[in-house]
Motif scaffolding. Structure first.
Motif, PDB file in Angstrom:
ATOM      1  N   VAL A   1     -29.474 -10.040 -56.467  1.00 45.37           N
ATOM      2  CA  VAL A   1     -30.920 -10.265 -56.576  1.00 45.37           C
ATOM      3  C   VAL A   1     -31.255 -10.810 -57.961  1.00 45.37           C
ATOM      4  O   VAL A   1     -32.016 -11.772 -58.105  1.00 45.37           O
ATOM      5  N   ILE A   2     -30.672 -10.218 -58.990  1.00 50.64           N
ATOM      6  CA  ILE A   2     -30.932 -10.654 -60.366  1.00 50.64           C
ATOM      7  C   ILE A   2     -30.556 -12.115 -60.547  1.00 50.64           C
ATOM      8  O   ILE A   2     -31.305 -12.897 -61.138  1.00 50.64           O
ATOM      9  N   THR A   3     -29.397 -12.501 -60.051  1.00 51.26           N
ATOM     10  CA  THR A   3     -28.940 -13.879 -60.256  1.00 51.26           C
ATOM     11  C   THR A   3     -29.617 -14.870 -59.316  1.00 51.26           C
ATOM     12  O   THR A   3     -29.620 -16.066 -59.592  1.00 51.26           O
ATOM     13  N   PHE A   4     -30.217 -14.387 -58.235  1.00 50.37           N
ATOM     14  CA  PHE A   4     -30.939 -15.279 -57.329  1.00 50.37           C
ATOM     15  C   PHE A   4     -32.243 -15.757 -57.962  1.00 50.37           C
ATOM     16  O   PHE A   4     -32.591 -16.923 -57.862  1.00 50.37           O
ATOM     17  N   TYR A   5     -32.955 -14.869 -58.613  1.00 50.68           N
ATOM     18  CA  TYR A   5     -34.245 -15.208 -59.220  1.00 50.68           C
ATOM     19  C   TYR A   5     -34.064 -15.610 -60.680  1.00 50.68           C
ATOM     20  O   TYR A   5     -33.528 -14.845 -61.474  1.00 50.68           O
ATOM     21  N   SER A   6     -34.528 -16.808 -61.028  1.00 51.75           N
ATOM     22  CA  SER A   6     -34.345 -17.289 -62.401  1.00 51.75           C
ATOM     23  C   SER A   6     -35.158 -16.496 -63.417  1.00 51.75           C
ATOM     24  O   SER A   6     -34.896 -16.556 -64.608  1.00 51.75           O
ATOM     25  N   TYR A   7     -36.138 -15.730 -62.958  1.00 51.10           N
ATOM     26  CA  TYR A   7     -36.937 -14.907 -63.871  1.00 51.10           C
ATOM     27  C   TYR A   7     -36.075 -13.845 -64.549  1.00 51.10           C
ATOM     28  O   TYR A   7     -36.282 -13.508 -65.720  1.00 51.10           O
ATOM     29  N   PHE A   8     -35.116 -13.295 -63.825  1.00 52.82           N
ATOM     30  CA  PHE A   8     -34.299 -12.206 -64.352  1.00 52.82           C
ATOM     31  C   PHE A   8     -33.125 -12.742 -65.149  1.00 52.82           C
ATOM     32  O   PHE A   8     -32.496 -13.720 -64.759  1.00 52.82           O
ATOM     33  N   ILE A   9     -32.835 -12.073 -66.261  1.00 47.15           N
ATOM     34  CA  ILE A   9     -31.681 -12.451 -67.078  1.00 47.15           C
ATOM     35  C   ILE A   9     -30.863 -11.203 -67.390  1.00 47.15           C
ATOM     36  O   ILE A   9     -31.392 -10.094 -67.413  1.00 47.15           O
ATOM     37  N   THR A  10     -29.587 -11.401 -67.640  1.00 46.77           N
ATOM     38  CA  THR A  10     -28.694 -10.267 -67.884  1.00 46.77           C
ATOM     39  C   THR A  10     -28.191 -10.207 -69.325  1.00 46.77           C
ATOM     40  O   THR A  10     -27.407  -9.326 -69.656  1.00 46.77           O
ATOM     41  N   GLU A  11     -28.620 -11.124 -70.149  1.00 51.84           N
ATOM     42  CA  GLU A  11     -28.233 -11.139 -71.554  1.00 51.84           C
ATOM     43  C   GLU A  11     -29.481 -11.338 -72.404  1.00 51.84           C
ATOM     44  O   GLU A  11     -30.426 -12.010 -71.976  1.00 51.84           O
ATOM     45  N   PRO A  12     -29.491 -10.800 -73.626  1.00 50.95           N
ATOM     46  CA  PRO A  12     -30.659 -10.998 -74.491  1.00 50.95           C
ATOM     47  C   PRO A  12     -30.862 -12.489 -74.797  1.00 50.95           C
ATOM     48  O   PRO A  12     -29.895 -13.247 -74.868  1.00 50.95           O
ATOM     49  N   GLU A  13     -32.116 -12.877 -74.940  1.00 50.17           N
ATOM     50  CA  GLU A  13     -32.431 -14.262 -75.287  1.00 50.17           C
ATOM     51  C   GLU A  13     -32.713 -14.362 -76.784  1.00 50.17           C
ATOM     52  O   GLU A  13     -32.939 -13.355 -77.456  1.00 50.17           O
ATOM     53  N   GLY A  14     -32.738 -15.594 -77.275  1.00 51.83           N
ATOM     54  CA  GLY A  14     -33.098 -15.830 -78.659  1.00 51.83           C
ATOM     55  C   GLY A  14     -34.594 -15.639 -78.860  1.00 51.83           C
ATOM     56  O   GLY A  14     -35.346 -15.435 -77.908  1.00 51.83           O
ATOM     57  N   LYS A  15     -35.015 -15.729 -80.096  1.00 44.62           N
ATOM     58  CA  LYS A  15     -36.437 -15.609 -80.425  1.00 44.62           C
ATOM     59  C   LYS A  15     -37.244 -16.658 -79.663  1.00 44.62           C
ATOM     60  O   LYS A  15     -38.343 -16.390 -79.193  1.00 44.62           O
ATOM     61  N   TYR A  16     -36.684 -17.867 -79.547  1.00 44.00           N
ATOM     62  CA  TYR A  16     -37.318 -18.956 -78.809  1.00 44.00           C
ATOM     63  C   TYR A  16     -36.396 -19.397 -77.676  1.00 44.00           C
ATOM     64  O   TYR A  16     -35.541 -20.264 -77.859  1.00 44.00           O
ATOM     65  N   PRO A  17     -36.542 -18.810 -76.494  1.00 43.03           N
ATOM     66  CA  PRO A  17     -35.679 -19.209 -75.373  1.00 43.03           C
ATOM     67  C   PRO A  17     -36.009 -20.620 -74.890  1.00 43.03           C
ATOM     68  O   PRO A  17     -37.181 -20.991 -74.793  1.00 43.03           O
ATOM     69  N   ILE A  18     -34.976 -21.380 -74.633  1.00 43.80           N
ATOM     70  CA  ILE A  18     -35.102 -22.734 -74.088  1.00 43.80           C
ATOM     71  C   ILE A  18     -34.627 -22.690 -72.650  1.00 43.80           C
ATOM     72  O   ILE A  18     -33.482 -22.315 -72.380  1.00 43.80           O
ATOM     73  N   HIS A  19     -35.506 -23.069 -71.720  1.00 43.22           N
ATOM     74  CA  HIS A  19     -35.155 -23.156 -70.308  1.00 43.22           C
ATOM     75  C   HIS A  19     -35.319 -24.619 -69.914  1.00 43.22           C
ATOM     76  O   HIS A  19     -36.440 -25.116 -69.834  1.00 43.22           O
ATOM     77  N   LEU A  20     -34.216 -25.290 -69.699  1.00 39.41           N
ATOM     78  CA  LEU A  20     -34.223 -26.712 -69.374  1.00 39.41           C
ATOM     79  C   LEU A  20     -34.111 -26.901 -67.876  1.00 39.41           C
ATOM     80  O   LEU A  20     -33.218 -26.341 -67.236  1.00 39.41           O
ATOM     81  N   CYS A  21     -35.019 -27.694 -67.321  1.00 39.34           N
ATOM     82  CA  CYS A  21     -34.993 -27.968 -65.887  1.00 39.34           C
ATOM     83  C   CYS A  21     -33.892 -28.978 -65.564  1.00 39.34           C
ATOM     84  O   CYS A  21     -33.787 -30.024 -66.199  1.00 39.34           O
ATOM     85  N   MET A  22     -33.093 -28.630 -64.563  1.00 34.07           N
ATOM     86  CA  MET A  22     -32.060 -29.540 -64.080  1.00 34.07           C
ATOM     87  C   MET A  22     -32.269 -29.815 -62.589  1.00 34.07           C
ATOM     88  O   MET A  22     -31.334 -30.164 -61.881  1.00 34.07           O
ATOM     89  N   GLY A  23     -33.515 -29.638 -62.121  1.00 37.02           N
ATOM     90  CA  GLY A  23     -33.848 -29.957 -60.742  1.00 37.02           C
ATOM     91  C   GLY A  23     -33.733 -31.453 -60.499  1.00 37.02           C
ATOM     92  O   GLY A  23     -33.536 -32.240 -61.433  1.00 37.02           O
ATOM     93  N   THR A  24     -33.882 -31.870 -59.271  1.00 37.35           N
ATOM     94  CA  THR A  24     -33.652 -33.269 -58.894  1.00 37.35           C
ATOM     95  C   THR A  24     -34.467 -34.256 -59.718  1.00 37.35           C
ATOM     96  O   THR A  24     -33.916 -35.199 -60.294  1.00 37.35           O
ATOM     97  N   ALA A  25     -35.778 -34.062 -59.802  1.00 39.98           N
ATOM     98  CA  ALA A  25     -36.624 -35.015 -60.541  1.00 39.98           C
ATOM     99  C   ALA A  25     -36.238 -35.064 -62.015  1.00 39.98           C
ATOM    100  O   ALA A  25     -36.156 -36.145 -62.611  1.00 39.98           O
ATOM    101  N   CYS A  26     -35.997 -33.917 -62.609  1.00 35.75           N
ATOM    102  CA  CYS A  26     -35.616 -33.886 -64.025  1.00 35.75           C
ATOM    103  C   CYS A  26     -34.234 -34.499 -64.224  1.00 35.75           C
ATOM    104  O   CYS A  26     -34.005 -35.254 -65.172  1.00 35.75           O
ATOM    105  N   TYR A  27     -33.322 -34.193 -63.319  1.00 35.37           N
ATOM    106  CA  TYR A  27     -31.971 -34.736 -63.421  1.00 35.37           C
ATOM    107  C   TYR A  27     -31.997 -36.266 -63.334  1.00 35.37           C
ATOM    108  O   TYR A  27     -31.352 -36.954 -64.130  1.00 35.37           O
ATOM    109  N   ILE A  28     -32.754 -36.788 -62.380  1.00 43.05           N
ATOM    110  CA  ILE A  28     -32.885 -38.250 -62.231  1.00 43.05           C
ATOM    111  C   ILE A  28     -33.482 -38.872 -63.492  1.00 43.05           C
ATOM    112  O   ILE A  28     -33.137 -39.986 -63.874  1.00 43.05           O
ATOM    113  N   ASN A  29     -34.364 -38.115 -64.148  1.00 42.09           N
ATOM    114  CA  ASN A  29     -35.003 -38.606 -65.373  1.00 42.09           C
ATOM    115  C   ASN A  29     -34.243 -38.190 -66.627  1.00 42.09           C
ATOM    116  O   ASN A  29     -34.813 -38.061 -67.704  1.00 42.09           O
TER     117      ASN A  29
END
Length: 164
Positions: free
Chosen positions: A64-92
């Motif tokens: 369940v944790i790994t299915f939902y991108s909201y949940f993370i299993t490791e601490p994040e940095g002060k400024y987390p970067i979440h980069l989209c690699m979905g189809t539209a972003c990948y094409i661009n």
């Protein structure tokens, strides 16, 4: 870094929450959200505690944790970067953004910079396809990014000049 008392208080608060939830398996998502909000991520020992309390195999909880991108299993940095690699972003060309981030920050996906300022993860879609390529940095969406514009944004965060 958090002190031991603060961490202990969080664990006590979470255990109290679990006692209120009882053994209702239907409360898994709510329980995971509580853990994420309290700790900033869902540590392995918390997953184990949830597993015991809700009587759900830990592998199922991890699924369940790994299915939902909201949940993370490791601490994040002060400024987390979440980069989209979905189809539209990948094409661009979000892949070129990923390469640039990795080189500039000297980290890979799932890692935190040595100074604890940035962490990097990829997501599949923010639902902002018309604005591709897109990244979420510290909760703010940046769109129509180029490698150059992205590096400028990261420099501002590092220097403490980024917009809130």
């Amino acid at each position: 870094m958090e002190d031991k008392n603060s961490i202990r208080e969080k664990y006590l608060e979470f255990e109290n929450f679990l006692n209120l939830v009882g053994t209702d398996r239907e409360q898994l998502i709510i329980t995971l959200r509580k853990a994420q909000n309290l700790f900033g991520y869902i540590p392995r020992d918390i997953q184990s505690l949830i597993s015991k309390k809700l009587r759900i195999p830990i592998v199922e909880i991890y699924g369940v944790i790994t299915f939902y991108s909201y949940f993370i299993t490791e601490p994040e940095g002060k400024y987390p970067i979440h980069l989209c690699m979905g189809t539209a972003c990948y094409i661009n060309k979000s892949e070129s953004l990923l390469k640039e981030i990795k080189n500039f920050l000297n980290i890979d996906i799932g890692q935190v910079t040595e100074d604890g300022i940035f962490s990097l993860s990829i997501v599949r879609c923010f639902g902002a396809c018309a604005l591709a390529p897109v990244a979420n940095i510290n909760g703010k969406i940046y769109s129509k990014l180029t490698p150059e514009s992205l590096i400028e944004i990261l420099k501002k965060y590092r220097e403490g000049r980024a917009e809130a």
